[in-house]
Structures are given as C-alpha cells and as structure tokens.
Design an enzyme around this catalytic site. Structure first.
Site, mmCIF file in Angstrom:
data_model
loop_
_atom_site.group_PDB
_atom_site.id
_atom_site.type_symbol
_atom_site.label_atom_id
_atom_site.label_comp_id
_atom_site.label_asym_id
_atom_site.label_seq_id
_atom_site.Cartn_x
_atom_site.Cartn_y
_atom_site.Cartn_z
ATOM 1 N N ASP A 1 -3.973 -49.787 -19.175
ATOM 2 C CA ASP A 1 -4.751 -48.891 -18.348
ATOM 3 C C ASP A 1 -4.853 -47.600 -19.168
ATOM 4 O O ASP A 1 -4.049 -47.380 -20.061
ATOM 5 C CB ASP A 1 -3.971 -48.666 -17.044
ATOM 6 N N ASP B 1 -4.188 -49.872 -10.182
ATOM 7 C CA ASP B 1 -4.088 -51.093 -10.974
ATOM 8 C C ASP B 1 -2.902 -51.984 -10.596
ATOM 9 O O ASP B 1 -2.570 -52.915 -11.319
ATOM 10 C CB ASP B 1 -4.111 -50.792 -12.479
ATOM 11 N N ASP C 1 0.076 -47.622 -14.690
ATOM 12 C CA ASP C 1 0.938 -46.753 -13.889
ATOM 13 C C ASP C 1 0.860 -47.118 -12.416
ATOM 14 O O ASP C 1 1.508 -46.507 -11.577
ATOM 15 C CB ASP C 1 0.576 -45.279 -14.095
HETATM 16 P P1 ADP Z 1 -8.000 -45.344 -14.858
HETATM 17 O O1 ADP Z 1 -8.486 -46.731 -14.937
HETATM 18 O O2 ADP Z 1 -8.390 -44.561 -16.083
HETATM 19 O O3 ADP Z 1 -6.568 -45.216 -14.551
HETATM 20 P P2 ADP Z 1 -8.863 -44.967 -12.092
HETATM 21 O O4 ADP Z 1 -9.272 -46.378 -11.838
HETATM 22 O O5 ADP Z 1 -7.628 -44.492 -11.439
HETATM 23 O O6 ADP Z 1 -8.839 -44.635 -13.660
HETATM 24 O O7 ADP Z 1 -10.035 -44.000 -11.639
HETATM 25 C C1 ADP Z 1 -11.349 -44.202 -12.138
HETATM 26 C C2 ADP Z 1 -12.220 -43.011 -11.893
HETATM 27 O O8 ADP Z 1 -12.407 -42.856 -10.495
HETATM 28 C C3 ADP Z 1 -11.655 -41.712 -12.374
HETATM 29 O O9 ADP Z 1 -11.973 -41.466 -13.711
HETATM 30 C C4 ADP Z 1 -12.333 -40.717 -11.434
HETATM 31 O O10 ADP Z 1 -13.607 -40.430 -11.913
HETATM 32 C C5 ADP Z 1 -12.467 -41.486 -10.152
HETATM 33 N N1 ADP Z 1 -11.337 -41.217 -9.234
HETATM 34 C C6 ADP Z 1 -10.422 -42.069 -8.786
HETATM 35 N N2 ADP Z 1 -9.583 -41.493 -7.923
HETATM 36 C C7 ADP Z 1 -9.929 -40.208 -7.859
HETATM 37 C C8 ADP Z 1 -9.450 -39.060 -7.157
HETATM 38 N N3 ADP Z 1 -8.394 -39.120 -6.370
HETATM 39 N N4 ADP Z 1 -10.098 -37.889 -7.318
HETATM 40 C C9 ADP Z 1 -11.165 -37.819 -8.118
HETATM 41 N N5 ADP Z 1 -11.673 -38.836 -8.789
HETATM 42 C C10 ADP Z 1 -11.088 -40.022 -8.681
HETATM 43 MG MG MG Z 2 -4.741 -45.485 -13.655
#
Ligand code: ADP
Ligand code: MG
Length: 659
Positions: free
Chosen positions: A360, A557, A553
């Site tokens: 991730d 995921d 983390d």
């Molecule tokens: P990663 O796969 O990099 O861990 P996530 O799946 O957690 O990322 O989140 C993907 C995208 O969704 C983030 O880059 C953000 O744009 C948006 N996002 C998710 N959760 C939040 C939140 N709590 N506040 C703002 N944006 C969010």
């Molecule tokens: Mg993440």
C-alpha cells in the site's frame, strides 16, 4: 530474566494451556524442568551402577532375581516415560515415542527369559537413560527459545503513577482511564500509550522495535507503553486504556504466536501418525517371521527378537517430532527480536516462499504524515477552507485526516460536527455547523456533483465541497520512508520476483513514488474493492509455489491484508483491525524489516529441512543394519539420541538468525 518475570511467563503459559484444553485439544502432560530431569538422570545412573556391581558380585542370582535388581534403576530412569506411555494407551493413542521406548526396553528386560536369548538388563536401563538425556536437551533448548520470546514480555508494565487530586498515586495500569495524567520517571517502563505534555526524555524502544538507539520525546510527542524511560521525568496524558495499549496488544500477539502450525510441522505430525504403526508392525514381523521360516522357531526367536527391538529403538521419530517445531519456535523468536511479530509458524513457510510483494502506499511506503503545501480556495478564504476540512476529519483515523487536523491546529473551537460518513478510498462527509461538507478526491466530488477544478501541481490534492458546491482544494504532500528504497532493493536481493504498489491516491503521485523507489508495477486511483481484485489478479499470476505478501497499514486495505497469502501490518501506525487481520506485524513500521523477516524464515525452513533429511538418513542406515543384525542395541540408542541432540542444537541456531 528475573524469577519473578519467569513466574509471569509461566502463568501466561498456563492460561494458554487451559484455554487450549477447553478447546478440547490434547495437550502434553506437564514436563519436568530440565533441572529435575538432570537429577533424575544422575540418580538413575548411580542406581544402574549399583545394580551392575551387585549383579557382577553375586554370581548365583537367578534370572528373576537379576531382573528385580535392575528394575530399580529402570523405574528410576523411566517412570515418567512409562506413565506417559500408559496415559497414551488410555487415550487410545498408543503409538507415540514413549510407547516405542517402553516396548523396546521391556522387550530387552525380558529377552533373557526367552530360550536362547542372552539377558540385556543393563542395556534396557541404558536405553531408557539415554532417551532421558535426549529429553533433557530438548527441555533446555525449548527453555532457551521460550526465554528469548518472553523477553518481549518484559514490556508488561506493572504499575502506573497517576495524578489524582493533586497527588501522585501508584496504581495498576488497568485502573488508569483515558485522559488522566501519568508521571513516568527515568528507569520506569511507560505503562500506557499517551502524549507527552510536560518534560523531555529519551526512550529505549528496544522491546517494541528491536531498535537499540534511544528515541527522543518532547512535549506533544506520542509515547508508547512498553518503552523504557531513560533520562527525564515526563507527564503524559493517557490516550488509550490499558487493554488497548501497545504493550497489551503485543503481549496478546506473542502469547498467541505459534498457534498456527506450519506445513512442515503438520507434515511431521502426520508422518509420525502413519510411521509409528508401520514401524511397530515391521518390528513384529521381524521378530516372528524369520524364525518361523527357518522351521526351528525356538532356536532363532531370541536373535530376531533382539533385532526387532533394536529396530524399534532406532525408528523412534522423536528427533523430528522435537526438533522441527523447535526450529520454528526459534525462528519466531529471532523475528521478534528485530521487531517483527510472526503470528504462527505457518506464516514462516509462506514468507520463505515470497514471490510477489504488494505494498500500500500511504503509511506503508510513505510516512503518512502529510504537510499542507498549498491552499486554493474557491470563493471562501484560506483559513475557512482548512477549518472546514479539519473539522470534517475530526473522527477519522486516516493519515490524511490526522494531517489536516494538525495543520489546522485549533480543534476545540466549539464548532458542531455531526453525521460523519467516511467513504473508503474516496473521502469523508459531515455536517459542520449545519452545512454538509465533503472532503476527498475527485471521485468524491463527482459523487456529490461538485465541479472540481483540475490542478497540475504535483502531489496529493484534497478537494472540498460545501452543500454540493465546489469550495477549493488543499495540496498536501507526504514523504517516503527513509528505508523504503532500501527495502525494495533488499527484497529483490532476496529473490522476490515482483514488487507492486497499490494506492487510492492520484496517478501522478503514485507513479512518482514508484519510480523513486524502483517498484516494478504501480496501480493508482483504486477503491478498496479494486485493491482486492488487483491482488486476486496478482495471486493468479504468481508462480505456483510462491506466495504473495501484502503490506499495508490497514486503513482502507484490511480486506487485502486478509486475502493475501501473508498479510503484513504496520504495528505502530496501523489500525487495530489491521494488526488483528495481519499474519505478521512490523512493530516499528519499517518496510526494510520485511526482507529481514524473509531471510529469517528461509533460514528456519532450511534448518527444519536439514533436520528432517539428516534424521531420516541416519535412521534408515541403522534400520537396515539392525534388520541384518549388524547394529548392536547400543548403536541404535546412540544413533537415536545422538541424532536427536544434533537436531536440537541445529534447531537452536534459528534463534540467532537475522542478527
Ligand atoms: P492509499 O491507498 O494510498 O493508502 P486510501 O485508499 O486510504 O489511499 O485513500 C485513497 C484516496 O482517497 C486518498 O488519496 C484521498 O484522496 C481519499 N481519501 C480517503 N480517505 C480520506 C479522508 N479521510 N479524507 C480525505 N481524503 C480521503
Ligand atoms: Mg492506506
């Protein structure tokens, strides 16, 4: 380790044993301590010597009288083995190594009564004694591994100094509640997770992370239970109840480690179940068939009975039954020393076969600590934009949320936040002072129909909409973890075929990070469900015998963590759910530890394999000799116990792997 801590460890083990018994699992009888076993061996040796002297000097003893003389050292040496064999019989699982030993030694005691057989009283006692020497070594080795793992139990804090009514009182950590202030003095273990509100100090985190360099902590810094405070007095605001604290979580993990059995271990158990009856049957055939075939049964029976007994002794599978699980136990211990918790030996197997590693991005390869680099409001002022974003994120544990809250700073300004709804992989929505505010990526904006504006500045962009009307965006940027690049290189050196990064973030950001770190593949703008299908696709593509490791983390995921062959979670940053769903936990969140864990698991597997091959080879050789009458009984005993001891020592090498 002090004796007091030893007690604690034992109690923890007892609890575990009880739990197992409740589950209806058959647990072994309480074994003797190595010290007791040593005393037993020494006493029996003395008694054997005495019996031998009596037997030599009183030449006119009848055979049954000689038997009685030798029965004394025999029982001294083997009463517990006899008891366990008897209990095995009572439970209907007769064919264990204790049973084999008993049949062989009772046979040796009685062979003198068979016409033509020469008495082997001393040999019988000797066989039993040697078997016990093997058990002694087994006990010592097991104790060593256990002690190494239980060093982690050192992190269990005993007391907390909590401020109540202007006084500092010492209570057990369970009694401290969230929000209270505790005082931690130099030399004390930090009892609870919290934030430093006064003072500065350096902390020894070795028990948590395996990292021996002290870590500094000042006002505002988080402080984790299980660390040892080294230099200054600090006041800490407690943030998690004891049951939820890092120390408790680790203790739970350690105590449950080893419950999932590895393929090799299962193989050994199955092997013993099939193998022992075959050996007993073969021994019976060997004792009766050849003398029957010769036509003169009585003349040849004693010779063949002796061969059959020798055969029985050599064929005892204890070297494998003992040393293979021990190797895994040691491997888990070695991993925990570098701050990697492996939740069972089965995952050692899978780790050793790692073929594809999927990461991730946020919080795994990058720190997950975003800095606000730019604010681009649309029709509202900058401060209002950040204010709304920070408030919507009030209850979210997403790294982006934490960073926005920190950037705004002034959380408790009396604004009303309600109806919070987080949409995984997209963003979050809530009512702030009556207005519906959405914060997230472009998908989130599309979902509420806000006309977002494109921005070509690199970095992660968080868009904001108020009541469905676009209100601007916030640029945030994250940094790669210092060891991320090195982690990917190390994996490649370990022969990992493919490294992949999956992220919900923008393509531009994802591709830049992937290029920086040298990852093979990258997929961006994924929703949590897309991550699962990506992993499924990669699972189908990996080599047949290889395994797919997912590192995350747990924020957005956790399903993937569970789907992968091995799920690795970040222990410090990661969510509780992730730590639970994962098979392996990296206590200090350093991705470079993955390669070290793979190295340890490979070493462990190779030690287990060496033992299996070595033990089987030596045994087959002696078995063949014994069948032809070329292996005297003492050779069989030496062969059996010698192999056991060598295998046990070999297994203990795993404990120091990865150093
Ligand atoms: P990663 O796969 O990099 O861990 P996530 O799946 O957690 O990322 O989140 C993907 C995208 O969704 C983030 O880059 C953000 O744009 C948006 N996002 C998710 N959760 C939040 C939140 N709590 N506040 C703002 N944006 C969010
Ligand atoms: Mg993440």
């Amino acid at each position: 380790m002090s004796s007091e801590e030893n007690e604690k460890w034992k109690k923890a083990r007892e609890k575990e044993d009880e739990a197992k018994e409740e589950e209806g699992e058959e647990e072994e009888e309480d074994e003797m301590e190595p010290k007791q076993k040593l005393i037993q061996i020494l006493i029996s040796t003395g008694l054997l010597l005495a019996a031998y002297l009596i037997d030599r000097n009183l030449t006119d003893l009848a055979m049954w009288q000689r038997l009685l003389v030798y029965l004394v050292p025999y029982f001294a040496a083997g009463f517990d083995v006899l008891k366990e064999a008897g209990e095995g019989l009572a439970h209907g699982e007769a064919l264990n190594e204790d049973f084999l030993m008993c049949v062989a030694t009772v046979g040796a005691l009685l062979i003198g009564f068979v016409p033509g057989g020469s008495p082997m009283f001393a040999e019988a006692v000797f066989v039993m004694l040697f078997f016990q020497v093997g058990e002694l070594f087994e006990g010592i080795a097991e104790g060593n591994s256990q002690r190494a793992i239980s060093q982690l139990l050192d992190i269990r804090p005993d007391t907390a100094n909590v401020e109540r009514d202007g006084k500092v009182v010492t209570v057990s950590p369970e009694e401290v509640s969230v929000g209270e202030i505790i005082v931690v003095k130099p030399g004390e273990k930090v009892p609870m997770d919290g934030t430093v509100i006064e003072g500065a100090t350096s902390l020894n985190t070795v028990a948590l992370t395996g990292e021996s360099a002290p870590r500094d902590a000042g006002i505002g810094d988080p402080i984790l239970s299980g660390c040892v405070n080294l230099t200054g007095v600090v006041r800490v605001k407690v943030e998690k109840a004891f049951g939820e604290s890092t120390a408790s979580k680790i203790l739970d993990l350690v105590q449950n480690a080893g419950s999932a059995k590895s393929r090799s271990e299962k193989f050994i158990t199955k092997f013993a179940r099939v193998y022992t009856p075959i050996v007993v049957a073969a021994a019976a055939v060997l004792a009766f068939l050849p003398p029957l075939l010769t036509g003169n049964f009585m003349a040849n029976f004693a010779t063949w009975l002796l061969r059959a007994l020798t055969f029985l002794i050599v064929s005892c599978p204890c070297a494998l039954v003992v040393s293979v699980p021990l190797a895994f136990f040691g491997g888990i211990g070695a991993a925990s020393r570098i701050g990697v918790l492996v939740k069972g030996s089965g995952f050692m197997d899978a780790l050793a076969r790692t073929d594809t590693v999927v990461f991730d991005k946020t919080g795994t390869l990058t720190k997950g600590v975003f800095e606000v680099t730019d604010l681009h409001p649309d029709q509202i002022d900058q401060r209002e934009l950040l204010h709304l974003a920070a408030h919507v994120e009030r209850y979210s544990s997403h790294p982006i949320a934490q960073s926005l809250r920190e950037a705004f700073g002034n959380e408790d300004d009396g604004c009303l936040v309600e109806n919070v709804e987080e949409i995984a992989g997209k963003g979050i929505r809530a009512k702030v002072n009556g207005k519906t505010v959405c914060v997230g990526n472009t998908r989130m904006m599309d979902a509420v129909g806000a006309k977002w504006k494109l921005c070509d500045t690199p970095g992660t962009i968080i868009h904001v909409a108020i009541d469905g009307v676009y209100a601007g965006h916030i640029h945030i940027s994250d940094v790669e973890k210092p060891d991320a690049k090195e982690a990917i290189e190390a994996l490649r050196k370990e022969g990992v075929r493919k490294t992949v990064m999956l992220t919900g973030d923008r393509k531009e950001v994802a591709e830049r990070v992937a290029k920086d770190l040298g990852l093979d593949e990258v997929r961006a703008e994924l929703l949590p469900a897309d991550k699962v299908s990506c992993v499924e696709e990669l699972l189908a593509k990996k080599s047949d015998n290889g395994s797919l490791v997912f590192v995350g983390d747990g924020i957005n995921d956790a399903p993937v963590l569970a789907r992968a062959d091995v799920g690795i979670a970040m222990g410090a940053m990661g969510s509780d759910a992730a730590i639970e769903a994962a098979d392996v936990v990296l206590m200090d969140d350093q991705p470079s530890k993955i390669a070290s864990a793979i190295r340890i698991s490979r070493h462990t597997i190779s030690v287990a394999k060496q033992n299996i091959i070595f033990a089987i080879a030596v045994k087959v050789a002696i078995l063949i000799l014994a069948a032809f009458g070329l292996a005297p009984m003492w050779l069989a005993v030496f062969g059996d116990t010698g192999v056991l001891i060598l295998c046990v020592f070999n297994s203990m090498r795993t404990l120091s792997a990865g150093k």
